[in-house]
Scaffold this motif. Structure first.
Motif, short mmCIF file in Angstrom:
data_model
loop_
_atom_site.label_atom_id
_atom_site.label_comp_id
_atom_site.label_asym_id
_atom_site.label_seq_id
_atom_site.Cartn_x
_atom_site.Cartn_y
_atom_site.Cartn_z
N ILE A 264 88.93 51.19 -79.83
CA ILE A 264 87.61 50.85 -79.32
C ILE A 264 87.46 49.33 -79.33
O ILE A 264 87.62 48.70 -80.37
N VAL A 265 87.12 48.76 -78.18
CA VAL A 265 87.15 47.30 -78.00
C VAL A 265 86.27 46.59 -79.02
O VAL A 265 86.69 45.61 -79.66
N GLU A 266 85.04 47.05 -79.21
CA GLU A 266 84.12 46.33 -80.10
C GLU A 266 84.52 46.42 -81.57
O GLU A 266 84.01 45.68 -82.40
N LEU A 267 85.46 47.32 -81.88
CA LEU A 267 85.92 47.46 -83.25
C LEU A 267 87.25 46.73 -83.49
O LEU A 267 87.74 46.72 -84.62
N LYS A 268 87.80 46.12 -82.46
CA LYS A 268 89.05 45.38 -82.61
C LYS A 268 88.77 44.00 -83.21
O LYS A 268 87.68 43.44 -83.03
N PRO A 269 89.74 43.40 -83.90
CA PRO A 269 89.54 42.05 -84.44
C PRO A 269 89.44 41.02 -83.32
O PRO A 269 90.19 41.10 -82.34
N PRO A 270 88.54 40.05 -83.43
CA PRO A 270 88.38 39.06 -82.37
C PRO A 270 89.50 38.04 -82.32
O PRO A 270 89.76 37.45 -81.27
N ILE A 271 90.17 37.81 -83.46
CA ILE A 271 91.24 36.81 -83.52
C ILE A 271 92.53 37.48 -83.99
O ILE A 271 92.53 38.14 -85.04
N THR A 272 93.56 37.33 -83.20
CA THR A 272 94.89 37.81 -83.57
C THR A 272 95.87 36.65 -83.44
O THR A 272 95.53 35.58 -82.91
N TRP A 273 97.09 36.85 -83.90
CA TRP A 273 98.10 35.80 -83.76
C TRP A 273 98.38 35.49 -82.30
O TRP A 273 98.79 34.38 -81.95
N GLY A 274 98.12 36.45 -81.45
CA GLY A 274 98.39 36.24 -80.03
C GLY A 274 97.33 35.43 -79.31
O GLY A 274 97.60 34.84 -78.26
N ASN A 275 96.07 35.41 -79.84
CA ASN A 275 95.00 34.70 -79.12
C ASN A 275 94.33 33.62 -79.96
O ASN A 275 93.30 33.08 -79.55
N ILE A 276 94.89 33.32 -81.13
CA ILE A 276 94.22 32.40 -82.05
C ILE A 276 93.96 31.03 -81.43
O ILE A 276 92.95 30.38 -81.71
N PHE A 277 94.84 30.57 -80.54
CA PHE A 277 94.67 29.26 -79.91
C PHE A 277 94.21 29.36 -78.46
O PHE A 277 94.19 28.37 -77.75
N ALA A 279 91.66 29.66 -75.42
CA ALA A 279 90.28 29.28 -75.13
C ALA A 279 89.54 30.38 -74.37
O ALA A 279 88.33 30.27 -74.13
N GLU A 280 90.25 31.44 -74.01
CA GLU A 280 89.65 32.53 -73.24
C GLU A 280 89.05 33.60 -74.13
O GLU A 280 88.18 34.36 -73.70
N ASN A 281 89.50 33.69 -75.38
CA ASN A 281 89.04 34.73 -76.28
C ASN A 281 88.05 34.15 -77.29
O ASN A 281 88.43 33.44 -78.21
N TYR A 282 86.78 34.41 -77.06
CA TYR A 282 85.69 34.04 -77.98
C TYR A 282 85.77 32.56 -78.39
O TYR A 282 85.79 32.23 -79.59
N PRO A 283 85.77 31.64 -77.42
CA PRO A 283 85.92 30.21 -77.75
C PRO A 283 84.76 29.65 -78.58
O PRO A 283 84.97 28.81 -79.47
N PHE A 284 83.53 30.11 -78.31
CA PHE A 284 82.37 29.57 -79.03
C PHE A 284 82.36 30.05 -80.49
O PHE A 284 81.97 29.31 -81.39
N TYR A 285 82.82 31.26 -80.70
CA TYR A 285 82.96 31.80 -82.06
C TYR A 285 83.99 30.99 -82.84
O TYR A 285 83.76 30.60 -83.99
#
Length: 573
Positions: A264-277, A279-285
């Protein structure tokens, strides 16, 4: 021009920026209704009203887990949205969201505003707003965020007032019956107690022992408030069981319930090793994490340990699931502004600023820039929309209901023909069917993951995600299914499931459109509807499109594409 002139101009530019941010916030909160679970809440509110305001302690909505224990911790929210929807329809629900969001952000402004640090307040408030918008769906989360802000306001400014105890006690009762995150209330106070105990009994670094230390009277009152809000948690229809609910769910997270966090998307972690850097995944967070962390570094000598514990708790809370990032945004905002209270520009910059006039000029320019950016962002999102083929006109993404998110024509068919029975449906359709068709229809599954449990969810996945006709057939027999709604709103229907159903002589298609195919079992109860609406999908004429009304508009014919996918999978090219 004098320093005083530029100082006043800077303040004025700040007020304009704040007005722009709050106007943008109200506009963004006016987003169209597209949440799935809202309809389940409305349907459950209707059930509670229809049964003499009795809140059931077992499932009454499904045909698969009927009678299974259910801690309905959101019953009060369900009544609220039911009555608001009855009174004013979808627009009233959206207006409720706008008001709630605006008040919550107003409280945050009061908590963090400092005339001498106005620019920082404005910039952080903008970042919080951009994170906040990710949860602009009419759900009980909005009330949790509102109670979150009120709790902090009372504890920060009015702890010495006797009425603070009564206010927090009342808020905790409401929170307990509106959303499962009510445990955050006692957690706030527990953190404050731990921090105060640490200041009094431990040798902390630098000046930490003396920062924001409570008086003895305030400390005693805080202990009493903690006891009272714990007791308030038991004021719910299920008493101890209802109060214990969040703790039980927390311990279940380490077990097989992790499957929900993977799917379920809203239950997934917002930061993973694949998207930690990225700017497309939750940049303001991510920016809020960085800025608030840096504020602790610069203010390391005068850190309020309560603020630090508060920040750490919500950082870990947010890293666990996307839906929690707004709570951290609030915490990061408060932590940052708490830390910079003791800082000056000289503490941050390596140079000494002699003429303060240049500081005010620079601040004015930055505030104007923020205002322009807000207005540009507002202009960009205001044009978001899509073509409504029912009305042959463009539908804005703000206001109204996003009908393209639901199998609404299929639900209309079920309501108009008063179809009854046990229905198979996919996970995303269940809540909508509850809201539109309950109690005539009992669903196979809906969004109450904690009630269905991980084992049932795995069985559902075996059917829908793995496209397994054998598992599908077993489920139809086991749960005495009399109707099947195969949703095609967002994705094509699983091909093997669709073909298998079409080949069964005792399952008759009675509805076909872009949003779904509905099959009814050939039993006496369904005979009148079958005789009237039987569909011959192999020879069904194409749904006409009024090209003259459409004109030269550039649109994506998603309805025709959805129908084509379904017919092609059936071999009816």
């Amino acid at each position: 021009m004098s320093e005083n002139f530029w100082k006043r101009l800077s303040l004025l530019a700040g007020y304009v920026a704040l007005i722009a941010i709050f106007s943008l916030l109200s506009f963004m909160a006016n987003i169209e209704i597209k949440d799935l679970d809202l309809w389940l809440h409305i349907g459950m509110g209707r059930y509670i009203v229809g049964h003499g305001f009795q809140v059931p302690s077992v499932d009454v909505l499904s045909c698969t887990i009927a009678g299974q224990p259910w801690v309905n911790h959101e019953w009060l929210f369900q009544l609220i949205v039911y009555f608001v929807h009855q009174w004013g329809g979808p627009e009233a629900l959206i207006n409720m969201q706008v008001v709630l969001v605006s008040i919550t952000m107003g409280v945050l402004l009061i908590l963090g505003y400092n005339k001498n640090k106005q620019l920082a307040t404005i910039f952080l408030l903008l970042l919080v707003s951009l994170v906040y918008q990710t949860r602009f769906t009419t759900r009980p989360d909005l009330f949790s965020l509102f109670f979150f802000s009120i709790y902090i306001l009372v504890l920060a400014f009015y702890l010495d007032r006797r009425w603070a105890t009564y206010i927090l006690f009342g808020i905790q009762i409401l929170w307990t019956n509106i959303h499962g995150f009510f445990f955050l209330g006692p957690v706030f106070i527990f953190i404050a107690l731990i921090a105060e105990w640490s200041k009094r009994h431990l040798r902390l670094p630098y000046e930490w022992n003396h920062i924001a230390r409570l008086t003895d009277d305030e400390y005693r009152r805080l202990k009493f408030i903690f006891i009272m809000v714990i007791l308030a948690c038991f004021f719910n229809p299920l008493g101890v069981q209802g109060a214990w609910y969040p703790v039980r769910v927390f311990f279940e997270l380490s077990s097989e319930s992790k499957i929900f966090f993977q799917k379920i998307v809203e239950l997934k972690p917002p930061i993973t090793w694949g998207n930690i850097f990225s700017a497309e995944n939750y940049p303001f967070y991510k920016l809020l994490i960085l800025l608030s962390f840096i504020s602790f570094v610069f203010n390391r000598r005068k850190i309020d340990i309560g603020v630090l514990l508060f920040w750490l708790l919500f950082l870990f809370f947010s890293l666990g699931a996307v839906r929690n990032i707004v709570f951290f945004a609030f915490a990061a905002y408060l932590a940052f502004l708490s830390n910079i209270v003791h800082l000056t520009l000289e503490d941050v910059l390596p140079i000494e600023i002699v003429d303060k006039k240049f500081v005010h000029i620079g601040s004015t320019i930055l505030k104007i820039f923020i205002t322009i950016w807000v207005l540009q962002f507002w202009t960009d999102i205001s044009t978001n929309g899509y073509f409504d083929f029912d009305k042959y006109e463009r539908k804005s993404e703000f206001g109204g209901v996003a009908l393209r998110s639901y199998p609404y024509h299929a639900a209309d068919f079920l309501v108009e023909n008063q179809v009854k029975g046990n229905f198979f449906n996919d996970f995303n359709t269940g809540a909508y069917l509850v809201g539109r068709c309950s109690p005539n229809i009992k669903v196979f599954i809906d969004g109450r993951t904690e009630v269905y449990g991980p084992e049932f969810f795995k069985d559902y996945q075996k059917i829908w995600e793995q496209d397994n006709p054998e598992a599908f057939k077993e489920a139809l027999e086991k749960y005495q299914i009399t109707g099947i709604l195969l949703n095609s709103v967002h994705d094509p229907i699983p091909e093997k499931i669709l073909v298998w159903t079409q080949e069964q002589k005792d399952w008759v298609p009675v509805y076909f459109d872009h949003d779904a195919v509905i099959y009814l079992k050939d039993i006496p109860e369904n005979q009148p509807i079958i005789e009237k609406h039987r569909q011959d999908l192999a020879h069904r004429p194409a749904t006409p499109v009024d090209l003259f009304r459409l004109g030269v508009k550039k649109v994506i014919p998603y309805q025709s594409i959805n129908r084509a996918f379904t017919l092609e999978n059936l071999g009816f090219d």
